[in-house]
Design an enzyme around this catalytic site. Sequence first.
Site, PDB file in Angstrom:
ATOM      1  CB  ILE A 105      -0.936   0.273   1.383  1.00 14.13           C
ATOM      2  CG1 ILE A 105      -0.017  -0.176   2.533  1.00 14.13           C
ATOM      3  CG2 ILE A 105      -2.277  -0.939   1.080  1.00 14.13           C
ATOM      4  CD1 ILE A 105       0.679   0.793   2.943  1.00 14.13           C
ATOM      5  NE  ARG A 123       4.545   7.194  -3.522  1.00 14.35           N
ATOM      6  CZ  ARG A 123       2.753   7.480  -3.057  1.00 14.35           C
ATOM      7  NH1 ARG A 123       1.902   6.910  -2.015  1.00 14.35           N
ATOM      8  NH2 ARG A 123       3.312   8.617  -2.600  1.00 14.35           N
ATOM      9  CD  GLU A 148       0.822   3.666  -8.595  1.00 16.21           C
ATOM     10  OE1 GLU A 148       0.296   4.709  -8.324  1.00 16.21           O
ATOM     11  OE2 GLU A 148       1.311   3.084  -8.096  1.00 16.21           O
ATOM     12  CG  HIS A 206      -2.486   5.223  -5.376  1.00 13.19           C
ATOM     13  ND1 HIS A 206      -1.634   5.331  -6.159  1.00 13.19           N
ATOM     14  CD2 HIS A 206      -2.142   5.615  -4.496  1.00 13.19           C
ATOM     15  CE1 HIS A 206      -0.688   6.146  -5.041  1.00 13.19           C
ATOM     16  NE2 HIS A 206      -0.949   5.672  -4.354  1.00 13.19           N
TER      17      HIS A 206
END
Length: 318
Positions: free
Chosen positions: A235, A237, A266, A284
């Site tokens: 959770i 990076r 991402e 995210h």
Amino acid sequence: MTTKPRVLQVGSFSGSPSANQRLAKDYDVFELWKHADRKVALAEYGKGITAMVTSANMGANAELINALPDLKAICSWGVGYETIDVQAARERGVLVSNTPDVLTDCVADLAWGLLISGARRMSQGDRFVRAGRWGQVHGGIPLGTRVSGKKLGIIGLGRIGQAIARRGDGFDMEVRYHNRRARNDVPYGYEASLVDLAKWADFLVVATVGGPETRHLVNKEVIEALGPKGVIINIARGPVIDEQAMTAAIENGKLGCAALDVFEYEPKVPEALIDSDNTVLLPHIGSASYETRLAMEDLMLENLQSYFQDGKLVTPVE
Ligand code: 8YV
């Protein structure tokens, strides 16, 4: 007539309930993202701007900071700030703030959601039911892994790591952690070696800061130490985990499950993770509850207001 203070906004806060509107109401906002050529726009309008609002996603690199000769404050929306060049800001005497604490609980909750979903195959079960494949009273998908009473390893025991650890009590778990340094204010065991923590743990949660110093901290050796029955949860990076090594381990059965809210590139997600039933994949959304996003917005605006009132920030980055 009062003139509103000028603020540079790097990008649109599309994930926040009302940040764009509230900024526009109180400030003369320079909307950088609407200008195709940043350099030209900054050269033309940058002078006289003393405050900037941004986020980890939008960033603020040295080039942007140095293109604003009068800049004094950067107020970021979110807790992580690895894409803001704090060093470049410091050299120029520019203050930087983030939004700590207000998102801790929601991110910790999501870590547990991922952990349980991965261990108990909830996403897979959901896909199975939706696909109309449920044809018998019990089962139809492989058995999952028990959660309660297991061993929880946490990488990074900061605010969010500790909130994740506290929730472990409710699941009767033993908790150990790996950090730069052992803490003397927590009741959990410290593992100086990340590989040893991974060997010991059933569930390994990544809750450390991002940036160059933690890039690929979770490498092939750590992933394989967690092993074919282990679940990794991220959770924090994406780049903290060597995504290629993790993807290979999922493909060849050397890692049990990867439950992820963040990714190395991402919004790109490796095809092999998408194709696997041993993954849980989220876009995210750690802080993405209405209450938390509003609280982040409030705190960013409080910092901005405080800068314009007395030149200080409420939650400065150390
Ligand atoms: C945000 C986050 O979604 O606070 C953080 O560091 O990762 C999230 O709350 C992110 O900042 C968006 O850029």
